[in-house]
Design an enzyme around this catalytic site. Structure first.
Site, PDB file in Angstrom:
ATOM      1  N   LYS A   1       4.974   9.425   8.493  1.00  0.00           N
ATOM      2  CA  LYS A   1       4.943   8.919   9.859  1.00  0.00           C
ATOM      3  C   LYS A   1       6.063   9.477  10.756  1.00  0.00           C
ATOM      4  O   LYS A   1       6.006  10.624  11.181  1.00  0.00           O
ATOM      5  CB  LYS A   1       4.919   7.392   9.811  1.00  0.00           C
ATOM      6  CG  LYS A   1       3.664   6.852   9.065  1.00  0.00           C
ATOM      7  CD  LYS A   1       3.637   5.356   9.005  1.00  0.00           C
ATOM      8  CE  LYS A   1       2.588   4.861   8.037  1.00  0.00           C
ATOM      9  NZ  LYS A   1       1.235   4.795   8.598  1.00  0.00           N
TER      10      LYS A   1
ATOM     11  N   TYR B   1       0.857  -1.179   0.000  1.00  0.00           N
ATOM     12  CA  TYR B   1       0.000   0.000   0.000  1.00  0.00           C
ATOM     13  C   TYR B   1       0.891   1.226   0.000  1.00  0.00           C
ATOM     14  O   TYR B   1       1.872   1.299   0.740  1.00  0.00           O
ATOM     15  CB  TYR B   1      -0.894   0.001   1.245  1.00  0.00           C
ATOM     16  CG  TYR B   1      -1.754   1.238   1.419  1.00  0.00           C
ATOM     17  CD1 TYR B   1      -1.513   2.130   2.469  1.00  0.00           C
ATOM     18  CD2 TYR B   1      -2.809   1.507   0.562  1.00  0.00           C
ATOM     19  CE1 TYR B   1      -2.309   3.259   2.636  1.00  0.00           C
ATOM     20  CE2 TYR B   1      -3.602   2.638   0.726  1.00  0.00           C
ATOM     21  CZ  TYR B   1      -3.348   3.511   1.775  1.00  0.00           C
ATOM     22  OH  TYR B   1      -4.125   4.638   1.940  1.00  0.00           O
TER      23      TYR B   1
ATOM     24  N   ASP C   1       9.426   2.903  -0.850  1.00  0.00           N
ATOM     25  CA  ASP C   1       8.407   3.575  -0.040  1.00  0.00           C
ATOM     26  C   ASP C   1       8.718   3.262   1.425  1.00  0.00           C
ATOM     27  O   ASP C   1       8.377   2.196   1.929  1.00  0.00           O
ATOM     28  CB  ASP C   1       7.011   3.088  -0.432  1.00  0.00           C
ATOM     29  CG  ASP C   1       5.934   3.781   0.412  1.00  0.00           C
ATOM     30  OD1 ASP C   1       4.741   3.622   0.095  1.00  0.00           O
ATOM     31  OD2 ASP C   1       6.299   4.465   1.392  1.00  0.00           O
TER      32      ASP C   1
HETATM   33  P1  KE4 Z   1      -0.454   8.455   4.680  1.00  0.00           P
HETATM   34  O1  KE4 Z   1      -1.053   9.193   3.507  1.00  0.00           O
HETATM   35  O2  KE4 Z   1      -1.484   7.636   5.428  1.00  0.00           O
HETATM   36  O3  KE4 Z   1       0.363   9.368   5.616  1.00  0.00           O
HETATM   37  O4  KE4 Z   1       0.624   7.433   4.105  1.00  0.00           O
HETATM   38  C1  KE4 Z   1       0.235   6.519   3.118  1.00  0.00           C
HETATM   39  C2  KE4 Z   1       1.200   5.339   3.145  1.00  0.00           C
HETATM   40  C3  KE4 Z   1       2.179   5.252   2.183  1.00  0.00           C
HETATM   41  N1  KE4 Z   1       3.067   4.239   2.181  1.00  0.00           N
HETATM   42  C4  KE4 Z   1       3.020   3.272   3.132  1.00  0.00           C
HETATM   43  C5  KE4 Z   1       4.021   2.156   3.091  1.00  0.00           C
HETATM   44  C6  KE4 Z   1       2.041   3.316   4.145  1.00  0.00           C
HETATM   45  O5  KE4 Z   1       1.996   2.332   5.081  1.00  0.00           O
HETATM   46  C7  KE4 Z   1       1.104   4.362   4.157  1.00  0.00           C
HETATM   47  C8  KE4 Z   1      -0.008   4.458   5.190  1.00  0.00           C
HETATM   48  N2  KE4 Z   1      -0.056   3.404   6.146  1.00  0.00           N
HETATM   49  C9  KE4 Z   1      -1.330   3.136   6.732  1.00  0.00           C
HETATM   50  C10 KE4 Z   1      -1.126   1.977   7.713  1.00  0.00           C
HETATM   51  N3  KE4 Z   1      -1.069   0.745   7.049  1.00  0.00           N
HETATM   52  C11 KE4 Z   1      -1.913   4.343   7.385  1.00  0.00           C
HETATM   53  C12 KE4 Z   1      -3.016   4.062   8.358  1.00  0.00           C
HETATM   54  C13 KE4 Z   1      -4.334   4.508   7.828  1.00  0.00           C
HETATM   55  O6  KE4 Z   1      -4.568   4.359   6.604  1.00  0.00           O
HETATM   56  O7  KE4 Z   1      -5.123   5.018   8.646  1.00  0.00           O
END
Ligand code: KE4
Length: 423
Positions: free
Chosen positions: A266, A143, A238
Protein backbone atom coordinates in the site's frame (compact mmCIF):
# COMPACT_ATOMS: atom_id res chain seq x y z
CA UNK A 1 -27.79 8.67 -11.38
CA UNK A 2 -25.36 5.81 -11.98
CA UNK A 3 -26.27 4.78 -15.50
CA UNK A 4 -22.74 4.46 -16.83
CA UNK A 5 -21.51 2.54 -13.77
CA UNK A 6 -24.36 0.07 -14.28
CA UNK A 7 -23.54 -0.31 -17.96
CA UNK A 8 -19.84 -0.78 -17.28
CA UNK A 9 -20.55 -3.26 -14.49
CA UNK A 10 -22.62 -5.40 -16.86
CA UNK A 11 -19.89 -5.23 -19.50
CA UNK A 12 -17.21 -5.98 -16.91
CA UNK A 13 -19.00 -9.14 -15.81
CA UNK A 14 -18.63 -10.54 -19.32
CA UNK A 15 -14.86 -10.80 -19.10
CA UNK A 16 -13.86 -10.30 -15.45
CA UNK A 17 -15.00 -12.59 -12.60
CA UNK A 18 -17.82 -10.70 -10.85
CA UNK A 19 -16.91 -7.66 -12.92
CA UNK A 20 -14.07 -6.66 -10.61
CA UNK A 21 -10.38 -7.28 -10.17
CA UNK A 22 -10.70 -7.64 -6.41
CA UNK A 23 -13.82 -9.07 -4.74
CA UNK A 24 -14.56 -6.33 -2.21
CA UNK A 25 -14.99 -3.83 -5.07
CA UNK A 26 -18.15 -5.62 -6.25
CA UNK A 27 -20.19 -3.98 -3.45
CA UNK A 28 -21.85 -7.37 -2.80
CA UNK A 29 -22.09 -6.98 0.98
CA UNK A 30 -23.73 -3.56 0.66
CA UNK A 31 -26.04 -4.60 -2.17
CA UNK A 32 -25.21 -1.76 -4.52
CA UNK A 33 -23.76 -1.25 -7.98
CA UNK A 34 -20.08 -0.45 -7.69
CA UNK A 35 -19.19 3.04 -8.78
CA UNK A 36 -16.74 2.98 -11.68
CA UNK A 37 -14.25 5.75 -11.03
CA UNK A 38 -13.21 8.19 -13.75
CA UNK A 39 -10.74 10.32 -11.76
CA UNK A 40 -9.65 11.29 -8.26
CA UNK A 41 -7.89 14.30 -6.76
CA UNK A 42 -7.22 15.12 -3.13
CA UNK A 43 -9.98 13.61 -1.00
CA UNK A 44 -12.45 13.41 -3.87
CA UNK A 45 -13.29 10.74 -6.44
CA UNK A 46 -15.51 11.31 -9.46
CA UNK A 47 -17.36 8.35 -10.95
CA UNK A 48 -18.12 7.80 -14.63
CA UNK A 49 -21.55 9.44 -14.18
CA UNK A 50 -19.96 12.59 -12.81
CA UNK A 51 -20.92 11.96 -9.16
CA UNK A 52 -18.31 13.48 -6.86
CA UNK A 53 -17.62 11.70 -3.58
CA UNK A 54 -15.50 12.30 -0.50
CA UNK A 55 -13.32 9.20 -0.39
CA UNK A 56 -12.68 7.39 2.91
CA UNK A 57 -11.40 4.21 1.24
CA UNK A 58 -8.19 5.77 -0.14
CA UNK A 59 -7.69 2.62 -2.24
CA UNK A 60 -7.82 0.62 1.04
CA UNK A 61 -4.83 2.44 2.42
CA UNK A 62 -2.26 3.67 -0.12
CA UNK A 63 -3.85 7.11 -0.45
CA UNK A 64 -2.49 8.67 2.74
CA UNK A 65 -1.52 11.87 0.87
CA UNK A 66 -4.78 11.99 -1.08
CA UNK A 67 -5.29 11.20 -4.73
CA UNK A 68 -2.99 12.51 -7.47
CA UNK A 69 -0.65 14.34 -5.11
CA UNK A 70 1.00 16.89 -7.44
CA UNK A 71 4.58 16.18 -6.36
CA UNK A 72 4.17 12.42 -6.65
CA UNK A 73 2.44 12.65 -10.04
CA UNK A 74 5.03 15.02 -11.42
CA UNK A 75 7.90 12.73 -10.39
CA UNK A 76 6.14 9.67 -11.83
CA UNK A 77 5.47 11.48 -15.12
CA UNK A 78 9.15 12.38 -15.42
CA UNK A 79 10.24 8.85 -14.54
CA UNK A 80 8.01 7.39 -17.27
CA UNK A 81 9.97 9.32 -19.87
CA UNK A 82 13.04 7.26 -18.95
CA UNK A 83 11.33 3.92 -19.50
CA UNK A 84 8.92 1.89 -17.41
CA UNK A 85 10.92 -1.17 -16.41
CA UNK A 86 14.38 -2.52 -17.06
CA UNK A 87 14.67 -5.89 -15.30
CA UNK A 88 17.92 -4.58 -13.90
CA UNK A 89 18.88 -2.86 -10.64
CA UNK A 90 18.38 0.89 -10.29
CA UNK A 91 19.43 3.61 -7.86
CA UNK A 92 15.81 4.07 -6.76
CA UNK A 93 15.82 0.59 -5.24
CA UNK A 94 18.88 1.42 -3.16
CA UNK A 95 17.31 4.70 -2.03
CA UNK A 96 14.01 3.01 -1.12
CA UNK A 97 15.69 0.19 0.81
CA UNK A 98 17.74 2.80 2.68
CA UNK A 99 14.65 4.90 3.45
CA UNK A 100 12.68 1.86 4.65
CA UNK A 101 15.58 0.94 6.95
CA UNK A 102 15.75 4.53 8.21
CA UNK A 103 12.03 4.78 8.95
CA UNK A 104 11.68 1.19 10.20
CA UNK A 105 15.08 0.27 11.69
CA UNK A 106 14.01 -3.36 12.24
CA UNK A 107 14.01 -3.68 8.43
CA UNK A 108 17.75 -3.32 8.03
CA UNK A 109 17.51 -5.56 4.96
CA UNK A 110 14.45 -5.68 2.70
CA UNK A 111 13.31 -7.03 -0.62
CA UNK A 112 10.74 -5.33 -2.86
CA UNK A 113 7.94 -7.30 -4.48
CA UNK A 114 4.73 -6.21 -6.21
CA UNK A 115 1.98 -6.71 -3.65
CA UNK A 116 1.28 -7.27 0.02
CA UNK A 117 0.35 -10.86 -0.75
CA UNK A 118 3.77 -11.47 -2.28
CA UNK A 119 5.45 -9.78 0.67
CA UNK A 120 3.69 -11.99 3.21
CA UNK A 121 4.11 -15.17 1.17
CA UNK A 122 7.84 -14.47 0.93
CA UNK A 123 8.26 -13.49 4.59
CA UNK A 124 6.62 -16.73 5.72
CA UNK A 125 8.91 -18.71 3.41
CA UNK A 126 11.97 -16.93 4.82
CA UNK A 127 10.81 -17.58 8.38
CA UNK A 128 10.45 -21.28 7.61
CA UNK A 129 13.83 -21.36 5.85
CA UNK A 130 15.56 -19.55 8.71
CA UNK A 131 14.04 -21.60 11.56
CA UNK A 132 13.79 -24.86 9.61
CA UNK A 133 10.30 -25.22 11.08
CA UNK A 134 7.05 -25.61 9.14
CA UNK A 135 4.19 -24.32 11.27
CA UNK A 136 3.00 -20.72 11.52
CA UNK A 137 0.39 -19.09 13.71
CA UNK A 138 -2.05 -16.54 12.33
CA UNK A 139 -5.11 -14.95 13.93
CA UNK A 140 -8.73 -15.49 13.01
CA UNK A 141 -10.02 -12.42 11.24
CA UNK A 142 -6.59 -11.19 10.21
CA UNK A 143 -5.99 -11.11 6.48
CA UNK A 144 -2.53 -11.40 4.99
CA UNK A 145 -3.26 -11.61 1.28
CA UNK A 146 -4.35 -14.60 -0.73
CA UNK A 147 -1.38 -16.98 -0.69
CA UNK A 148 -2.59 -20.55 -0.24
CA UNK A 149 -1.19 -21.23 3.21
CA UNK A 150 -2.84 -18.16 4.71
CA UNK A 151 -6.35 -18.74 3.39
CA UNK A 152 -7.41 -20.76 6.41
CA UNK A 153 -10.02 -20.84 9.10
CA UNK A 154 -9.69 -22.63 12.38
CA UNK A 155 -10.57 -26.28 12.04
CA UNK A 156 -12.95 -28.01 14.43
CA UNK A 157 -10.00 -29.10 16.59
CA UNK A 158 -8.56 -25.61 16.58
CA UNK A 159 -5.39 -26.68 18.36
CA UNK A 160 -4.31 -29.08 15.65
CA UNK A 161 -5.92 -28.50 12.28
CA UNK A 162 -6.77 -25.66 9.95
CA UNK A 163 -8.98 -26.02 6.94
CA UNK A 164 -8.71 -24.01 3.73
CA UNK A 165 -10.92 -20.94 3.52
CA UNK A 166 -11.00 -21.06 -0.27
CA UNK A 167 -11.71 -23.64 -2.92
CA UNK A 168 -8.63 -24.77 -4.77
CA UNK A 169 -6.40 -24.88 -1.70
CA UNK A 170 -5.39 -28.45 -0.83
CA UNK A 171 -5.60 -29.41 2.86
CA UNK A 172 -1.88 -30.11 2.70
CA UNK A 173 -1.23 -26.41 2.06
CA UNK A 174 -2.95 -25.29 5.25
CA UNK A 175 -2.15 -28.08 7.69
CA UNK A 176 0.86 -26.11 8.92
CA UNK A 177 -1.12 -22.95 9.55
CA UNK A 178 -2.43 -22.77 13.11
CA UNK A 179 -5.13 -20.28 14.04
CA UNK A 180 -5.31 -18.35 17.30
CA UNK A 181 -7.75 -15.68 18.49
CA UNK A 182 -6.80 -12.02 18.37
CA UNK A 183 -6.25 -10.50 21.84
CA UNK A 184 -6.37 -13.99 23.36
CA UNK A 185 -2.97 -14.83 24.86
CA UNK A 186 -4.14 -18.26 26.08
CA UNK A 187 -5.01 -19.34 22.53
CA UNK A 188 -1.46 -18.51 21.43
CA UNK A 189 0.20 -20.17 24.41
CA UNK A 190 -1.87 -23.34 23.85
CA UNK A 191 -0.57 -23.62 20.29
CA UNK A 192 3.03 -23.19 21.40
CA UNK A 193 2.58 -25.75 24.19
CA UNK A 194 1.15 -28.20 21.65
CA UNK A 195 3.89 -27.51 19.09
CA UNK A 196 6.90 -26.37 21.16
CA UNK A 197 9.59 -26.79 18.54
CA UNK A 198 7.60 -26.63 15.33
CA UNK A 199 6.43 -23.04 15.01
CA UNK A 200 8.47 -20.93 12.60
CA UNK A 201 6.60 -17.69 13.13
CA UNK A 202 3.61 -15.82 14.43
CA UNK A 203 2.19 -13.41 11.86
CA UNK A 204 -0.08 -10.65 13.10
CA UNK A 205 -1.66 -7.43 11.95
CA UNK A 206 -0.44 -5.20 14.83
CA UNK A 207 -3.76 -3.40 14.42
CA UNK A 208 -6.29 -5.69 12.81
CA UNK A 209 -7.98 -3.84 9.95
CA UNK A 210 -9.47 -6.67 7.93
CA UNK A 211 -12.26 -7.57 10.30
CA UNK A 212 -13.16 -3.94 10.60
CA UNK A 213 -10.69 -2.17 12.91
CA UNK A 214 -9.80 -4.14 16.05
CA UNK A 215 -7.14 -2.75 18.36
CA UNK A 216 -4.55 -4.85 20.19
CA UNK A 217 -5.30 -4.82 23.91
CA UNK A 218 -2.57 -3.59 26.25
CA UNK A 219 0.20 -6.12 26.46
CA UNK A 220 -1.00 -8.36 23.62
CA UNK A 221 1.73 -7.43 21.16
CA UNK A 222 4.37 -7.46 23.92
CA UNK A 223 3.18 -10.95 24.80
CA UNK A 224 3.62 -12.08 21.19
CA UNK A 225 7.13 -10.62 21.20
CA UNK A 226 8.01 -12.48 24.40
CA UNK A 227 6.49 -15.86 23.58
CA UNK A 228 8.08 -16.00 20.12
CA UNK A 229 11.50 -15.33 21.68
CA UNK A 230 10.79 -17.93 24.36
CA UNK A 231 10.02 -20.64 21.79
CA UNK A 232 12.58 -19.64 19.13
CA UNK A 233 9.90 -18.53 16.65
CA UNK A 234 9.96 -15.32 14.64
CA UNK A 235 7.48 -12.48 15.05
CA UNK A 236 6.21 -11.13 11.73
CA UNK A 237 4.34 -7.80 11.79
CA UNK A 238 2.12 -7.57 8.76
CA UNK A 239 2.23 -3.79 8.34
CA UNK A 240 0.71 -3.68 4.87
CA UNK A 241 -1.96 -1.36 6.31
CA UNK A 242 -0.27 0.09 9.43
CA UNK A 243 3.11 0.68 7.80
CA UNK A 244 3.77 4.43 7.44
CA UNK A 245 0.11 4.97 8.48
CA UNK A 246 0.06 4.59 12.27
CA UNK A 247 3.34 6.49 12.43
CA UNK A 248 6.14 7.12 9.99
CA UNK A 249 7.73 4.00 11.44
CA UNK A 250 4.44 2.12 11.43
CA UNK A 251 2.93 0.13 14.28
CA UNK A 252 6.35 -0.98 15.46
CA UNK A 253 7.18 2.66 16.19
CA UNK A 254 3.70 3.40 17.57
CA UNK A 255 3.79 0.44 20.00
CA UNK A 256 7.60 0.36 20.52
CA UNK A 257 7.88 -3.31 19.57
CA UNK A 258 10.56 -4.72 17.29
CA UNK A 259 9.42 -7.65 15.12
CA UNK A 260 11.87 -9.99 13.43
CA UNK A 261 10.27 -9.53 10.01
CA UNK A 262 7.86 -6.95 8.64
CA UNK A 263 5.72 -6.96 5.55
CA UNK A 264 4.70 -3.80 3.75
CA UNK A 265 2.40 -2.80 0.90
CA UNK A 266 0.00 0.00 0.00
CA UNK A 267 1.65 3.26 1.20
CA UNK A 268 5.18 2.01 0.44
CA UNK A 269 4.23 2.16 -3.24
CA UNK A 270 2.47 5.51 -3.05
CA UNK A 271 -0.39 4.10 -5.10
CA UNK A 272 1.77 2.01 -7.40
CA UNK A 273 2.15 -1.77 -6.95
CA UNK A 274 4.87 -2.34 -4.37
CA UNK A 275 5.11 -4.81 -1.51
CA UNK A 276 8.17 -5.33 0.64
CA UNK A 277 9.39 -7.72 3.29
CA UNK A 278 12.42 -7.35 5.47
CA UNK A 279 13.96 -7.55 8.87
CA UNK A 280 17.11 -8.65 10.65
CA UNK A 281 20.13 -9.11 8.40
CA UNK A 282 20.84 -12.65 9.63
CA UNK A 283 17.30 -13.66 8.65
CA UNK A 284 17.24 -11.87 5.30
CA UNK A 285 20.62 -13.36 4.40
CA UNK A 286 18.59 -16.50 3.76
CA UNK A 287 17.09 -14.92 0.63
CA UNK A 288 18.39 -15.75 -2.84
CA UNK A 289 20.78 -15.11 -4.43
CA UNK A 290 22.85 -15.14 -1.20
CA UNK A 291 20.75 -17.69 0.64
CA UNK A 292 18.72 -20.84 0.03
CA UNK A 293 15.23 -19.26 0.16
CA UNK A 294 14.14 -18.51 -3.39
CA UNK A 295 12.02 -15.48 -4.29
CA UNK A 296 11.92 -13.41 -7.47
CA UNK A 297 9.77 -10.95 -9.46
CA UNK A 298 9.87 -9.40 -12.93
CA UNK A 299 8.56 -6.01 -11.86
CA UNK A 300 9.93 -5.98 -8.32
CA UNK A 301 11.42 -2.55 -7.60
CA UNK A 302 10.53 -1.16 -11.02
CA UNK A 303 11.54 2.47 -11.59
CA UNK A 304 8.00 3.90 -11.78
CA UNK A 305 6.67 2.26 -8.62
CA UNK A 306 9.82 3.08 -6.66
CA UNK A 307 9.57 6.70 -7.81
CA UNK A 308 6.02 6.91 -6.42
CA UNK A 309 7.01 5.10 -3.23
CA UNK A 310 10.08 7.23 -2.59
CA UNK A 311 8.18 10.47 -3.25
CA UNK A 312 5.41 9.43 -0.86
CA UNK A 313 7.68 8.28 1.97
CA UNK A 314 9.86 11.39 1.67
CA UNK A 315 6.80 13.64 2.07
CA UNK A 316 5.69 11.62 5.10
CA UNK A 317 9.18 11.73 6.60
CA UNK A 318 9.56 15.49 6.17
CA UNK A 319 6.14 16.51 7.51
CA UNK A 320 6.37 15.93 11.24
CA UNK A 321 2.81 17.13 11.85
CA UNK A 322 1.01 14.92 9.34
CA UNK A 323 0.26 12.08 11.74
CA UNK A 324 -1.18 14.49 14.29
CA UNK A 325 -3.40 16.04 11.60
CA UNK A 326 -4.54 12.60 10.44
CA UNK A 327 -5.39 11.46 13.96
CA UNK A 328 -7.36 14.65 14.71
CA UNK A 329 -9.49 14.11 11.60
CA UNK A 330 -10.09 10.46 12.47
CA UNK A 331 -11.02 11.35 16.05
CA UNK A 332 -13.58 13.89 14.83
CA UNK A 333 -15.27 11.21 12.73
CA UNK A 334 -15.11 8.62 15.51
CA UNK A 335 -16.41 10.99 18.20
CA UNK A 336 -19.28 12.12 15.97
CA UNK A 337 -20.49 8.57 15.41
CA UNK A 338 -20.09 7.66 19.09
CA UNK A 339 -22.09 10.70 20.25
CA UNK A 340 -24.80 10.54 17.57
CA UNK A 341 -25.41 6.81 17.96
CA UNK A 342 -25.67 7.14 21.73
CA UNK A 343 -23.75 3.90 22.29
CA UNK A 344 -25.54 1.82 19.68
CA UNK A 345 -22.35 1.16 17.79
CA UNK A 346 -18.76 0.25 18.59
CA UNK A 347 -16.28 2.69 17.08
CA UNK A 348 -12.65 1.65 17.11
CA UNK A 349 -10.18 4.35 16.12
CA UNK A 350 -6.41 4.52 16.16
CA UNK A 351 -4.30 7.02 14.24
CA UNK A 352 -6.02 7.59 10.90
CA UNK A 353 -7.94 4.31 10.97
CA UNK A 354 -11.61 4.18 11.99
CA UNK A 355 -13.86 1.13 12.27
CA UNK A 356 -17.62 1.43 12.84
CA UNK A 357 -19.35 -1.76 14.03
CA UNK A 358 -23.12 -1.87 14.41
CA UNK A 359 -22.75 -3.73 17.67
CA UNK A 360 -23.70 -2.42 21.10
CA UNK A 361 -20.80 -4.19 22.77
CA UNK A 362 -17.08 -3.68 22.30
CA UNK A 363 -15.42 -5.49 19.38
CA UNK A 364 -12.05 -6.97 20.41
CA UNK A 365 -11.83 -10.03 18.15
CA UNK A 366 -13.28 -11.81 15.14
CA UNK A 367 -16.29 -13.21 16.99
CA UNK A 368 -17.18 -9.71 18.10
CA UNK A 369 -16.79 -8.36 14.57
CA UNK A 370 -19.02 -11.12 13.21
CA UNK A 371 -21.72 -10.27 15.74
CA UNK A 372 -22.13 -6.79 14.29
CA UNK A 373 -25.18 -6.01 12.19
CA UNK A 374 -23.94 -5.97 8.60
CA UNK A 375 -27.40 -4.98 7.31
CA UNK A 376 -27.19 -1.82 9.42
CA UNK A 377 -23.74 -1.20 8.02
CA UNK A 378 -25.14 -1.53 4.49
CA UNK A 379 -27.85 1.02 5.32
CA UNK A 380 -25.21 3.39 6.76
CA UNK A 381 -23.11 2.92 3.63
CA UNK A 382 -26.08 3.69 1.34
CA UNK A 383 -27.14 6.75 3.36
CA UNK A 384 -23.65 8.22 3.12
CA UNK A 385 -23.14 7.32 -0.53
CA UNK A 386 -26.38 9.11 -1.44
CA UNK A 387 -24.81 12.17 0.16
CA UNK A 388 -21.53 11.85 -1.70
CA UNK A 389 -19.55 10.13 1.06
CA UNK A 390 -17.75 6.95 0.04
CA UNK A 391 -16.80 4.56 2.83
CA UNK A 392 -15.63 0.95 2.53
CA UNK A 393 -18.27 -1.28 0.90
CA UNK A 394 -17.91 -3.87 3.66
CA UNK A 395 -18.25 -3.93 7.44
CA UNK A 396 -14.95 -5.80 7.56
CA UNK A 397 -12.78 -3.03 6.17
CA UNK A 398 -11.56 0.26 7.60
CA UNK A 399 -12.18 3.95 7.06
CA UNK A 400 -8.94 5.62 6.01
CA UNK A 401 -8.14 9.32 6.41
CA UNK A 402 -5.71 11.18 4.18
CA UNK A 403 -3.83 14.44 4.52
CA UNK A 404 -6.02 15.73 1.70
CA UNK A 405 -9.28 15.49 3.68
CA UNK A 406 -10.27 19.12 4.21
CA UNK A 407 -11.83 20.42 7.41
CA UNK A 408 -14.89 21.37 5.36
CA UNK A 409 -15.27 17.83 4.04
CA UNK A 410 -14.77 16.40 7.53
CA UNK A 411 -17.47 18.82 8.79
CA UNK A 412 -19.82 17.74 6.01
CA UNK A 413 -19.13 14.07 6.74
CA UNK A 414 -19.73 14.49 10.47
CA UNK A 415 -23.02 16.28 9.82
CA UNK A 416 -24.15 13.49 7.48
CA UNK A 417 -23.13 10.76 9.93
CA UNK A 418 -24.91 12.54 12.79
CA UNK A 419 -28.03 13.00 10.68
CA UNK A 420 -28.09 9.26 9.94
CA UNK A 421 -28.90 8.65 13.59
CA UNK A 422 -31.48 11.42 13.67
CA UNK A 423 -33.21 10.11 10.53
P1 KE4 B 1 -2.32 -6.97 -1.46
O1 KE4 B 1 -1.87 -8.28 -2.06
O2 KE4 B 1 -3.80 -6.74 -1.65
O3 KE4 B 1 -1.47 -5.77 -1.92
O4 KE4 B 1 -2.06 -7.05 0.11
C1 KE4 B 1 -2.60 -8.12 0.84
C2 KE4 B 1 -2.71 -7.70 2.30
C3 KE4 B 1 -1.79 -8.16 3.20
N1 KE4 B 1 -1.83 -7.80 4.50
C4 KE4 B 1 -2.80 -6.96 4.95
C5 KE4 B 1 -2.83 -6.59 6.40
C6 KE4 B 1 -3.78 -6.46 4.06
O5 KE4 B 1 -4.75 -5.63 4.53
C7 KE4 B 1 -3.74 -6.83 2.71
C8 KE4 B 1 -4.78 -6.36 1.70
N2 KE4 B 1 -5.81 -5.52 2.22
C9 KE4 B 1 -7.05 -5.53 1.51
C10 KE4 B 1 -7.98 -4.57 2.25
N3 KE4 B 1 -8.53 -5.16 3.39
C11 KE4 B 1 -6.88 -5.17 0.07
C12 KE4 B 1 -8.13 -4.76 -0.63
C13 KE4 B 1 -8.57 -5.79 -1.61
O6 KE4 B 1 -8.43 -7.00 -1.31
O7 KE4 B 1 -9.05 -5.38 -2.68
Amino acid sequence: MITKSKQLFEAAKQHIPGGVNSPVRAFASVGQTPRFIASAHGDRMIDVDGNEMIDYVCSFGPGILGHAHPEVVQKVQKACEKGLTYGAPTENEVLLAELIAELMPSMEVSRLVSSGTEAVMSAVRVARGYTKRDKIIKFKGCYHGHSDGLLVKAGSAALTTSVPDSAGVPDDYTKNTLVAQYNDKDSVEALFLANPKEIAAVIVEPVAANMGVVLPEDGFLDFLREITIQYGALLIFDEVITGFRLACGGAQEYFHITPDLTTLGKIVGGGMPIGAYGGRRDIMNQVSPIGPVYQAGTLSGNPIATTAGLATLQILKEDAQIYQRLEQKAKRIADTVKQASKGGVCVNQIGSLVGVFFSAGSVRDYAGALSSDTKQYAAFFAYLLERGIYIAPSQFEAMFLSDAHTEEDIDFTCQAMASYYQA
